[in-house]
Design an enzyme around this catalytic site. Structure first.
Site, PDB file in Angstrom:
ATOM      1  N   CYS A 108      35.371  37.249  32.575  1.00 62.96           N
ATOM      2  CA  CYS A 108      34.035  37.718  32.216  1.00 62.96           C
ATOM      3  C   CYS A 108      33.052  36.576  32.364  1.00 62.96           C
ATOM      4  O   CYS A 108      33.411  35.468  32.742  1.00 62.96           O
ATOM      5  CB  CYS A 108      34.011  38.282  30.803  1.00 62.96           C
ATOM      6  SG  CYS A 108      34.346  37.057  29.534  1.00 62.96           S
ATOM      7  N   CYS A 111      33.601  33.169  30.847  1.00 61.99           N
ATOM      8  CA  CYS A 111      34.474  32.259  31.589  1.00 61.99           C
ATOM      9  C   CYS A 111      33.633  31.331  32.457  1.00 61.99           C
ATOM     10  O   CYS A 111      33.895  30.136  32.554  1.00 61.99           O
ATOM     11  CB  CYS A 111      35.432  33.039  32.480  1.00 61.99           C
ATOM     12  SG  CYS A 111      36.626  34.015  31.592  1.00 61.99           S
ATOM     13  N   ASP A 513      59.273  48.966  42.332  1.00 64.70           N
ATOM     14  CA  ASP A 513      60.045  47.745  42.521  1.00 64.70           C
ATOM     15  C   ASP A 513      60.717  47.484  41.178  1.00 64.70           C
ATOM     16  O   ASP A 513      60.267  47.979  40.149  1.00 64.70           O
ATOM     17  CB  ASP A 513      59.087  46.610  42.897  1.00 64.70           C
ATOM     18  CG  ASP A 513      59.770  45.267  42.856  1.00 64.70           C
ATOM     19  OD1 ASP A 513      60.804  45.131  43.519  1.00 64.70           O
ATOM     20  OD2 ASP A 513      59.274  44.375  42.170  1.00 64.70           O
ATOM     21  N   ASP A 704      55.019  44.215  42.697  1.00 63.31           N
ATOM     22  CA  ASP A 704      54.302  43.035  42.234  1.00 63.31           C
ATOM     23  C   ASP A 704      54.522  41.763  43.038  1.00 63.31           C
ATOM     24  O   ASP A 704      53.705  40.875  42.988  1.00 63.31           O
ATOM     25  CB  ASP A 704      54.624  42.754  40.767  1.00 63.31           C
ATOM     26  CG  ASP A 704      56.017  42.215  40.622  1.00 63.31           C
ATOM     27  OD1 ASP A 704      56.900  42.712  41.332  1.00 63.31           O
ATOM     28  OD2 ASP A 704      56.219  41.284  39.834  1.00 63.31           O
ATOM     29  N   ASP A 708      56.978  42.548  48.094  1.00 63.79           N
ATOM     30  CA  ASP A 708      56.604  43.962  48.040  1.00 63.79           C
ATOM     31  C   ASP A 708      55.393  44.256  48.919  1.00 63.79           C
ATOM     32  O   ASP A 708      55.067  45.414  49.162  1.00 63.79           O
ATOM     33  CB  ASP A 708      56.253  44.381  46.600  1.00 63.79           C
ATOM     34  CG  ASP A 708      57.456  44.346  45.690  1.00 63.79           C
ATOM     35  OD1 ASP A 708      58.557  44.581  46.197  1.00 63.79           O
ATOM     36  OD2 ASP A 708      57.290  44.076  44.495  1.00 63.79           O
TER      37      ASP A 708
END
Lengths: 810, 52
Positions: A108, A111, A513, A704, A708
């Site tokens: 956000c 940060c 996965d 992930d 993949d």
């Protein structure tokens, strides 16, 4: 719109908001309030933030921070190297240096503030600007060395990557600005032109003909830039479609706005008749507004990370022999097969090779999603991109550049993406057929009326084109998708690609996965075997006491299992790559590898570790072996429920994994998935998905790891976990930011609701048109009625789409 | 009502002027980050103490 500061609940980590694992003892009191943390990393970051007086961050933020990165991919010192710097540092005219960084982990605007404050404190930094939207930081510094900047970023919990000054990023910035300019021109034009149209709508009687004529001219002047500049993408899109021989969505839009504009211009020149400038500008503005929202959502979801150079490490430490402790830093691109490379703890393996040292532990989390380090023996293969999780080792380079596994994966991804079945959008097809129909109808009207009344015939033809202005039709899907995208984002289900919502709704099969997707990808304690006089609970409590102060993931599993029962220990010491040692009640105990503990016990372990996916951690002392702990990956909480919910939606679940048959079958059984494929390479996975697609199924892939990425690219729709490798996220249509499979179900439900609403809108648009075309052909539509019909049909479509904003609650 | 003959052209000129001003603002990068700067002004600490 920013929500109030989400103060984490007492049992959640103060920094990242994740639940605190049972028994973790990270925390300190601050100003009378207890701050608990999920791990030592988060606590250290929070202390660094507070220590610098930047506590305001916690007050200002609108989203919890990212969890502390587990391992640092490479030491910041490599960014001091001139050959590395030349790729992302520019020297300005006054001798200062300007570097552009991509920041990972920004959530956000707070940060951005935190990072600016932290970087500005680094010695030598003259100016720093952090962009919360593109997640890039521009740092101007007078210092030669830039590693302090990278370290400052890391200290507050983010990862900085150099951003190569590539033209692709520049182009994207340019596109974004152009879209914003078009939107503004259309918005401004719309508001002002609406003013000029108002007297005609309310039937103001005291407007003289001269004034009305002037207002028409003013409307013409302001609509011209909206049509020619803001509407340009529709014209180029329609032209491109025509040249390719297909009528897309842009064609009816281009046709509608140009016919309405031409008819209005004719009325203006004649000084009589109706004008539709307001409808033209409003329509262009609504369509561009939808595109802008979609673009912003994509940016927010992290597409900016596209420009990461993180695929392959850029520098390597080349050594001449095994005794060469110094080595020289060289760019990874200058390595040759046969070179020896020193990989220090925490560094990334620069390229593919074999192990030349005695032993190594590497984490291939980036590739497979599994964070547990894997042991490698001399001569065994090391894959570039994995991270050294143990002691320093030396490797012999075998493959470089295009021959490496990472590059092969990238090629696989590219090929898979190009083979992805094209999903023809329903709205596009309907609109194309519709345009042809309308053109025929208006020509027929012209032909039928021409013999009796040539002037009236032209009006009939034009009125057919105007009342059927495909606003409602062309807004039908975009409006629903735009609203749904926003609603899904609130559930931390970030849609990152255009057309993804439609594809998600059409899925018939879900392919998961295993590691990191259905399972946590992080180890938990699964079994305890005791050998001595001590019972299970005592062994776990003791092991947790010894392992508490190390940050090793296997020890974390023990600490979590022990909870508050962890025993206090003295003289705790850890031996990287081996285990830890401590004194309890006067006797020394060791926790770690069998060989390491054996040095104390003097005897061989009472049982041999079963080969499998799980790791064994041993506990023992001078009095003999105490226990062995089997630690392995655990199913993600809520996974069985999510799979059951998906089945209820009519989706079939599959499991694909590169792991051995036994653990895969076990996970499949526990998650309730019947169909599992084990020992699958990335190419196997893509082939599996292709086979499903050939049998007419629409496949949704959830994954992930980088491995993949090819299958994510091949599937009809792809969802990546929020913790996934960036490359996997890049190939996905949507990202599950919460990492919770429940949100996947919510996302799919919303996608289907979106499809329903889009269909309703299409039916409405078509129904409206089939009603008014005969009326227009009969010459019964007055110019004012045509204008009102045009606007009302669009408004109804938008209002219907807004229903999607009210989403099912968790 | 004669005033509209002045006001309408004026409104067109104004709209074009606003559009031009906005155009320059976009090119100046003012809309590149719509979140960060809004937050930065509410935080008092404008001059971070340099560590040395």
């Amino acid at each position: 719109m920013s929500r109030p500061n989400p103060a984490p609940a007492a049992e959640d980590c103060f920094h990242c908001g994740l639940p605190i694992p049972r028994g973790a003892l990270f925390g300190h009191a601050d100003g009378g309030r207890w701050r608990g943390f999920c791990c030592a990393g988060c606590e250290a970051i929070s202390q660094a933030i507070s220590g610098n007086g930047l506590d305001d961050y916690y007050r200002l933020r609108t989203a919890p921070a990212a969890t502390a990165p587990a391992t640092e991919a490479r030491p910041a010192s490599i960014y001091d190297d001139a050959s590395v710097q030349q790729r992302f540092v520019r020297t300005l005219a006054d001798g200062t240096r300007e570097a552009e960084l991509v920041i990972e982990g920004m959530r956000c605007a707070a940060c951005a503030w935190l990072l600016e404050q932290s970087i500005a404190r680094v010695a030598g930094v003259a100016h720093v600007c952090v962009n919360a939207t593109t997640r890039r930081a521009l740092v101007t510094s007078t210092a030669e060395l830039l590693s302090p900047v990278f370290e400052a970023v890391r200290a507050v919990g983010y990862t900085a990557w150099p951003c190569e000054q590539d033209h692709l990023a520049r182009m994207e910035d340019g596109e974004r600005r152009a879209l914003l300019r078009r939107l503004w021109v259309a918005g401004l034009g719309m508001m002002q032109v609406m003013m000029y149209a108002l007297p005609a709508y309310i039937g103001a009687s005291d407007v003289t003909d001269d004034a009305a004529g002037l207002m028409r001219w003013a409307g013409l002047v302001l609509t011209l830039p909206v049509l020619l500049y803001s509407g340009a993408p529709f014209f180029t899109g329609a032209w491109r479609g025509l040249r390719a021989g297909r009528a897309g969505m842009d064609l009816p839009i281009a046709l509608g706005i140009s016919v309405a504009f031409a008819a209005s211009t004719w009325s203006t020149l004649r000084g009589a008749g109706a004008v539709y400038f307001d409808s033209v500008t409003m329509f262009v503005f609504l369509l561009l507004g939808g595109r802008w929202l979609e673009h912003s959502a994509r940016l927010r979801a992290g597409r900016a990370l596209h420009h990461l150079v993180a695929w392959i490490p850029q520098s390597a430490c080349r050594v001449k022999s095994h005794d060469d402790a110094q080595g020289e830093h060289v760019p990874a691109s200058s390595l040759h097969p046969g070179d020896l490379v020193l990989v220090r703890p925490g560094e990334t393996v620069p390229t593919d090779g074999t192990l030349a040292s005695d032993r190594a532990a590497v984490s291939e989390a980036l590739l497979t999603g599994e964070s547990r380090p894997r042991e490698r023996l001399p001569g065994e293969r090391l894959v570039g991109g994995s991270v050294n999780a143990g002691a320093a080792f030396i490797m012999r380079v075998t493959h470089v550049g295009a021959d490496t596994v990472l590059c092969a994966l990238r090629r696989l991804v590219e090929r898979a993406a190009s083979e992805r079945p094209a999903s023809v959008q329903m709205a596009g097809r309907a609109a194309a057929a519709f345009v042809v129909l309308v053109l025929i109808a208006s020509l027929a009207g012209l032909a039928a009326w021409w013999p009796s009344d040539p002037a009236g015939a032209v009006w009939v033809a034009v009125s057919v084109l105007i009342v059927t202005c495909p606003c409602a039709l062309s807004l039908a899907t975009p409006a629903a998708v735009t609203v749904a995208t926003g609603a899904m984002a609130r559930h931390r289900f970030a849609v990152t690609r255009a057309g993804a919502v439609e594809r998600l709704a059409e899925a018939t099969d879900v392919v998961f996965d295993k590691t990191g997707t259905l399972t946590l990808g992080a180890p938990v304690l699964r079994e305890v075997m005791t050998f001595g006089a001590h019972d299970e609970a005592a062994c776990v409590a003791t092991a947790a006491g010894i392992g508490r102060l190390t940050s090793h993931p296997l020890d974390r599993a023990l600490v979590e299992a022990a909870g508050a029962t962890a025993r206090p220990v003295q003289h705790q010491r850890s031996f990287t790559g081996h285990g830890a040692e401590a004194t309890i009640d006067g006797s020394v105990l060791r926790l770690g590898h069998a060989g390491f503990v054996r040095e104390l016990t003097g005897t061989a372990p009472p049982v041999t570790a079963m080969p499998g996916a799980d790791t064994f951690v041993w506990l023992g002392g001078a009095d003999g072996w105490w226990a062995a702990f089997r630690i392995g990956d655990a199913l993600r909480p809520g996974a069985p429920a999510a799979v059951a919910a998906l089945r209820k939606l009519g989706l079939e679940a599959h499991l694909l994994s590169g792991d051995g048959e036994q653990p895969v079958r076990e996970v499949a059984a526990r998650a309730g998935i019947g169909n599992a494929l084990s020992r699958a390479t990335p190419a196997d996975k893509a082939a599996f998905v292709a086979r499903l697609q050939e049998s007419g199924r629409r496949v949704l892939m959830v994954g992930d790891g980088i491995n993949d990425a090819p299958v994510l690219a091949r599937a009809d729709a792809a969802v990546a976990m929020g913790s996934a490798a960036d490359v996997a996220q890049l190939e996905a249509d949507a990202v599950l930011l919460s990492n919770s499979l429940d949100d996947l179900v919510i996302g799919l439900t919303t996608a289907r609701a979106t499809r329903r609403v889009a269909r309703q809108n299409l039916v409405w648009g078509l129904g409206y048109n089939f009603l008014v075309i005969p009326m227009a052909l009969a010459g019964a539509v007055t110019p004012l009625a045509a204008g009102i019909g045009m606007s009302a049909s669009s408004l109804i479509v938008i209002l219907n789409a807004l229903r999607l904003a009210r989403m099912p609650r968790r | 009502m004669d005033i509209v003959f002045l006001l309408i052209p004026l409104s067109v000129v104004l709209a074009i002027a606003i559009g031009a001003a906005f155009w320059l603002a976009v090119d100046g990068g003012q809309f590149d980050d719509l979140e960060g700067p809004g937050l930065k002004v509410v935080v008092d600490d404008d001059s971070p103490a340099k560590e040395s």
